[in-house]
Design a protein around this motif. Sequence first.
Motif, PDB file in Angstrom:
ATOM      1  N   VAL A  17       0.712  -1.072  -0.082  1.00 12.48           N
ATOM      2  CA  VAL A  17       0.077   0.070  -0.217  1.00 12.48           C
ATOM      3  C   VAL A  17       1.047   1.088  -0.002  1.00 12.48           C
ATOM      4  O   VAL A  17       0.463   2.386  -0.628  1.00 12.48           O
ATOM      5  N   CYS A  18       1.946   1.305   0.732  1.00 18.20           N
ATOM      6  CA  CYS A  18       2.922   2.338   0.728  1.00 18.20           C
ATOM      7  C   CYS A  18       3.410   2.597  -0.509  1.00 18.20           C
ATOM      8  O   CYS A  18       3.546   3.919  -0.955  1.00 18.20           O
ATOM      9  N   GLU A  19       3.896   1.601  -1.266  1.00 18.37           N
ATOM     10  CA  GLU A  19       4.340   1.879  -2.604  1.00 18.37           C
ATOM     11  C   GLU A  19       3.482   2.122  -3.544  1.00 18.37           C
ATOM     12  O   GLU A  19       3.927   2.837  -4.719  1.00 18.37           O
ATOM     13  N   PHE A  53      -2.299   5.133   7.633  1.00 21.22           N
ATOM     14  CA  PHE A  53      -2.790   5.558   6.613  1.00 21.22           C
ATOM     15  C   PHE A  53      -3.822   6.784   6.545  1.00 21.22           C
ATOM     16  O   PHE A  53      -4.615   6.503   7.731  1.00 21.22           O
ATOM     17  N   ARG A  54      -3.992   7.806   6.108  1.00 18.08           N
ATOM     18  CA  ARG A  54      -5.133   8.751   6.047  1.00 18.08           C
ATOM     19  C   ARG A  54      -5.764   8.241   4.783  1.00 18.08           C
ATOM     20  O   ARG A  54      -5.389   8.339   3.490  1.00 18.08           O
ATOM     21  N   ARG A  55      -7.271   7.891   4.704  1.00 14.78           N
ATOM     22  CA  ARG A  55      -8.066   7.520   3.596  1.00 14.78           C
ATOM     23  C   ARG A  55      -9.102   8.257   3.388  1.00 14.78           C
ATOM     24  O   ARG A  55      -9.687   8.606   4.657  1.00 14.78           O
ATOM     25  N   SER A  56      -9.296   8.367   2.007  1.00 19.31           N
ATOM     26  CA  SER A  56     -10.540   9.402   1.652  1.00 19.31           C
ATOM     27  C   SER A  56     -11.061   8.514   0.542  1.00 19.31           C
ATOM     28  O   SER A  56     -10.476   7.486  -0.078  1.00 19.31           O
ATOM     29  N   VAL A  65       4.288   8.219  10.701  1.00 22.19           N
ATOM     30  CA  VAL A  65       4.616   7.085  11.515  1.00 22.19           C
ATOM     31  C   VAL A  65       4.765   5.942  10.439  1.00 22.19           C
ATOM     32  O   VAL A  65       5.765   5.237  10.448  1.00 22.19           O
ATOM     33  N   ALA A  66       3.967   5.707   9.408  1.00 21.32           N
ATOM     34  CA  ALA A  66       4.103   4.811   8.398  1.00 21.32           C
ATOM     35  C   ALA A  66       5.339   5.203   7.473  1.00 21.32           C
ATOM     36  O   ALA A  66       6.157   4.125   7.048  1.00 21.32           O
ATOM     37  N   GLU A  67       5.778   6.496   7.295  1.00 24.23           N
ATOM     38  CA  GLU A  67       7.026   6.731   6.628  1.00 24.23           C
ATOM     39  C   GLU A  67       8.149   6.129   7.248  1.00 24.23           C
ATOM     40  O   GLU A  67       9.070   5.706   6.762  1.00 24.23           O
ATOM     41  N   SER A  68       8.355   6.312   8.803  1.00 27.04           N
ATOM     42  CA  SER A  68       9.287   5.994   9.445  1.00 27.04           C
ATOM     43  C   SER A  68       9.359   4.253   9.464  1.00 27.04           C
ATOM     44  O   SER A  68      10.361   3.723   9.471  1.00 27.04           O
ATOM     45  N   PHE A  69       8.125   3.713   9.576  1.00 29.27           N
ATOM     46  CA  PHE A  69       7.853   2.317   9.652  1.00 29.27           C
ATOM     47  C   PHE A  69       8.286   1.496   8.593  1.00 29.27           C
ATOM     48  O   PHE A  69       8.459   0.399   8.602  1.00 29.27           O
ATOM     49  N   LEU A  70       8.014   2.268   7.342  1.00 30.68           N
ATOM     50  CA  LEU A  70       8.308   1.449   6.110  1.00 30.68           C
ATOM     51  C   LEU A  70       9.713   0.782   5.913  1.00 30.68           C
ATOM     52  O   LEU A  70       9.878   0.053   5.509  1.00 30.68           O
TER      53      LEU A  70
END
Length: 285
Positions: A17-19, A53-56, A65-70
């Motif tokens: 999902v990040c990529e 993630f922030r989802r719309s 947090v996700a950018e660091s955890f990736l």
Amino acid sequence: MSRPDLDPDLLRAFVAVCEHLSFTHAARRLNRTQAAVSLQVQRLEERLGVKLFRRSTTRVEMTGVAESFLIDARRILTLSEQAVARLSHLRVAGQVRIGVMEDYGTRVIPRLLPEIAEIFPLVQIEMEIGLTARLLKRLGSSFDVVLAMHPEGAGKGDLVARESAAWVASRDHGTEHTDPLPVALSYPDCLFRQWAIEVLNASGRPWRLAYVSQSTAAIEALVEQGLAVSILKSSMLGQGLRRLDGSSGLPSLPGAEIRLHRAANISPGAALVADHLTQKLRQRG
């Protein structure tokens, strides 16, 4: 307090999902449903106690947090894959003969070979560069594996990447405005050459075949010097080149796919290497 268990399947869904910044595209890559990927990410968020993630309805964004955890998630998955591969593939031996297009053979495959050498230390890789049509004719006799380009939706083999064909010119010269247009192309059995001739003739624009070379590097050098325009894969443009858009007056080009072909008589060891190449090439895309 017990620490959360980082399930590799949840990490793979998170990384995908990040990529792609899309649950739909991540699901396609993982061969799962969008609902399954969404549920896996939700479980990971619950285990970590953070929002990833922030989802719309129109977009997906990574949180800080996700950018660091990736970074950590990728490292964990890589170490896990390497550990399992070492145990299962340590005794795989023999020769694997690979045929590949020049741009992938000089820019993509070499970056994957160190990991292959680490996972399969007893395997000997032999690689030959050439045109897709010629390489495929020798699949089984000269090659165990051929990485080849095809028109979108027309090829066999395992799909590993999609590429867009692009008209390219020098960053320092306006060669695309020359009349007749000088074009540098490969040999007649090159797919990009066939496309160039078809779309240019259909467009009615005056052009001439100024240079012919089987070497992609030679064509890039000619284009960089402002001697001609050509067609290259969009992902392979060097610093001295620029992609021409619709304002150049050049006709649009079809889409392309990169597919990995295996010989019918491929050995078990070569098949394992082909599996690894397929996985890594797909992750690159």
